[in-house]
Motif scaffolding. Structure first.
Motif, short mmCIF file in Angstrom:
data_model
loop_
_atom_site.label_atom_id
_atom_site.label_comp_id
_atom_site.label_asym_id
_atom_site.label_seq_id
_atom_site.Cartn_x
_atom_site.Cartn_y
_atom_site.Cartn_z
N ALA A 190 -9.26 40.55 74.65
CA ALA A 190 -10.72 40.47 74.29
C ALA A 190 -11.71 40.84 72.90
O ALA A 190 -12.86 40.13 72.67
CB ALA A 190 -11.15 41.74 76.01
N GLU A 200 -20.74 39.75 76.23
CA GLU A 200 -19.76 40.23 77.44
C GLU A 200 -19.31 39.75 77.95
O GLU A 200 -18.26 40.03 78.73
CB GLU A 200 -20.99 41.58 77.67
N HIS A 204 -15.24 39.65 79.24
CA HIS A 204 -14.82 39.89 80.48
C HIS A 204 -14.27 38.57 81.02
O HIS A 204 -12.79 38.94 81.63
CB HIS A 204 -16.07 40.65 81.58
N GLN A 205 -14.44 37.72 81.10
CA GLN A 205 -13.99 36.79 81.75
C GLN A 205 -12.49 36.91 81.20
O GLN A 205 -11.33 36.07 81.45
CB GLN A 205 -14.50 35.29 82.00
N TYR A 207 -10.61 38.84 79.56
CA TYR A 207 -10.38 39.93 79.59
C TYR A 207 -9.65 39.56 81.35
O TYR A 207 -8.03 39.49 81.35
CB TYR A 207 -11.00 41.26 79.72
N ASP A 215 -11.79 40.97 89.71
CA ASP A 215 -12.44 41.96 89.39
C ASP A 215 -12.26 43.18 90.35
O ASP A 215 -12.19 44.84 89.78
CB ASP A 215 -14.03 41.69 89.65
N ASN A 222 -14.78 47.00 84.85
CA ASN A 222 -14.52 47.15 83.19
C ASN A 222 -15.80 47.71 82.07
O ASN A 222 -16.91 47.47 82.73
CB ASN A 222 -14.04 45.76 82.76
N VAL A 224 -17.69 47.04 79.09
CA VAL A 224 -17.92 45.69 78.65
C VAL A 224 -18.61 46.03 76.95
O VAL A 224 -19.67 44.70 77.89
CB VAL A 224 -17.19 44.63 78.33
N ARG A 238 -23.00 43.37 82.20
CA ARG A 238 -22.74 42.14 81.49
C ARG A 238 -23.78 41.17 80.60
O ARG A 238 -23.55 40.29 81.98
CB ARG A 238 -21.91 41.22 82.75
N LEU A 251 -14.48 49.13 74.65
CA LEU A 251 -14.17 48.10 75.56
C LEU A 251 -13.16 49.24 75.80
O LEU A 251 -12.32 49.05 75.54
CB LEU A 251 -12.71 47.00 76.32
N ALA A 253 -11.16 49.02 79.77
CA ALA A 253 -10.47 47.94 80.98
C ALA A 253 -9.13 48.93 80.96
O ALA A 253 -8.34 49.15 80.13
CB ALA A 253 -10.82 47.46 80.10
#
Ligand code: GLY
Ligand code: MN
Ligand code: MN
Length: 447
Positions: A190, A200, A204-205, A207, A215, A222, A224, A238, A251, A253
């Motif tokens: 990330a 963002e 996230h994707q 990560y 998810d 998360n 983000v 997001r 971040l 997460a």
């Protein structure tokens, strides 16, 4: 990387059996039935909400999607698992029990969601035990058809089971350690996405794909946050678009392994400057706080210390114009640091029993600090977070300006730092007799 949890599983089950037997005896109960939970449907629809089993079931079993199953705990007997495995072609049914965990139980497979009731009747037939005298732990509506209301989640038993969960077994520590290892890998990915200027949403994707989580498998949504979004403590947006200027990235997460969570926060500045220096100061403070964690430490004292130390940082950066003691006493430090220092971590991100002592009595939070989630004296085997924060939160600053002395805040400095949002540095630690093991720093070092 992380240590392996499977070799510790049999000892974990033996320890849980001891703990539950002791709790049942102390409560004058003969047995307990744990129900894993029943999926919930959206109103007038045939789709389910994401299912999360009862954590008291997950404490025994690594079955993170197992609904309508039960575990019967009777002192002196092997735990009896009723495993719901429907014959289905609309949805994928649970796979067959796997020997590494199933060997610890008497396993009975049922094909119907309420199959556990007949299984329980059979199990009790010919004994002096009646279902109505057993404690039931869970939230499935079906429990009310079988158990007396006062036997469902009785306070005394639940409190004892929660307290037992504060002392992690080696199996649990290994799961949390592995969850920290996965999250460290995904945090690094990330950070790369942030440095490459991604949105963002895309960060996230990246990560998720680095830790191979969906998810729904994350312990919590998360956080983000680019720029000022870092000042929204549980920011859930997001943004698909990339901001015109990028100043900072926060971040928060984690990952899960057998439902055990990690919960990690890192904050980055885009380039050198005052915000980067502030991140550095907060990182030094966080490590210093972790260095003080040990069995016997009163966590709320550490929390109060962290307020004084964050107030001192605010003063040294000329963000506030009050000494640290005055800033804490007047509530000024809480404008910039409005959450607690951390919480227990385990099957729940904010794990249970953080606010009671060992006989179940509430330990109040210090005055003026309603968000603190842990007030106990720490014990070896506790796993918890240390997560000091410093933010530029518009509504809190505004409220201070309207009701307190505005001159104690350097507003031009605040305005300059506001676009960077805020800073949180969060590690996960295991308390030992002489100190603590920082699972997060070790995991990052190994990436
Ligand atoms: N991620 C939620 C928390 O840090 O408590
Ligand atoms: Mn946390
Ligand atoms: Mn967190």
């Amino acid at each position: 990387m992380a240590s392996e949890y499977k070799p510790h599983y049999a000892a974990h089950i033996a320890e849980l059996q001891r703990r539950w037997e002791a709790a049942l005896e102390e409560e004058g109960l003969q047995a307990a039935l744990v129900h894993s939970g029943t999926p919930m449907y959206s109103f007038q629809d045939d789709y389910q909400y994401a299912f999360r089993p009862n954590p008291n079931f997950l404490a025994w079993l690594p079955l993170t999607q197992q609904s309508d199953s039960t575990l019967l705990i009777v002192p002196g007997e092997r735990p009896h698992l009723v495993y719901f495995q429907p014959v289905d072609y609309w949805y994928l049914p649970p796979s067959d029990p796997e020997s590494w965990w199933a060997d610890q139980f008497d396993v009975e497979v049922v094909r119907n969601a309420d199959g556990w009731r007949a299984a329980l009747d059979n199990k009790l037939a010919g004994r002096s035990l009646a279902a109505r005298d057993i404690a039931a732990i869970g939230d499935s509506p079906s429990l009310a058809d079988v158990f007396r209301p006062e036997r469902i989640n009785p306070d005394g038993l639940v409190t004892r089971l929660h307290l037992a969960r504060t002392r992690k077994t080696p199996y649990e520590v290994a799961c949390i350690e592995e969850a920290a290892g996965l999250a460290a890998v995904a945090h690094c990915e990330a950070e790369r996405a942030f440095r490459e200027g991604e949105s963002e949403f895309n960060i996230h994707q990246r990560y998720l794909s680095a830790c191979e989580h969906s998810d729904a498998q994350l312990p919590y949504g998360n956080i983000v946050a680019l720029n000022s979004h870092g000042a929204v403590l549980h920011y859930q947006g997001r943004e698909r678009s990339v901001p015109a200027e990028i100043h900072s990235f926060l971040l928060d997460a984690g990952c899960t392994v057998n439902a055990y969570a990690s919960d990690i926060t890192r904050t980055y500045a885009t380039g050198a400057g005052e915000f980067a220096d502030l991140v550095q100061a907060m990182n030094t403070l966080e490590l210093d706080l972790v260095g003080r964690v040990r069995a016997g430490l009163d966590y709320k004292e550490l929390f109060l210390q962290s307020h004084l130390e964050i107030a001192a940082i605010l003063k040294s950066f000329d963000i506030i114009r009050a000494d640290a003691e005055t800033a804490v006493e007047s509530g000024l430090s809480s404008v910039f640091y409005p959450h607690g220092l951390g919480h227990f971590l385990g099957l729940q991100t904010h794990d249970v029993a953080g606010l009671i002592d060992n006989d179940g009595t509430a330990i109040p939070r210090p005055d003026g600090h309603p968000a603190l989630r842990l007030t106990r004296v720490l014990e070896a085997g506790n796993t918890l977070t240390i997560e000091p924060g410093l933010y530029f939160i518009e509504p809190l600053l505004q409220a201070w300006r309207e009701t307190n002395d505005p001159a104690v805040i350097n507003w031009s400095k605040v305005e300059q730092l506001m676009p960077s949002g805020g800073i949180r540095i969060e590690d996960n630690v295991l308390v030992t007799d002489n100190g603590c093991d920082n699972l997060t720093r070790r995991a990052f070092a190994e990436v």
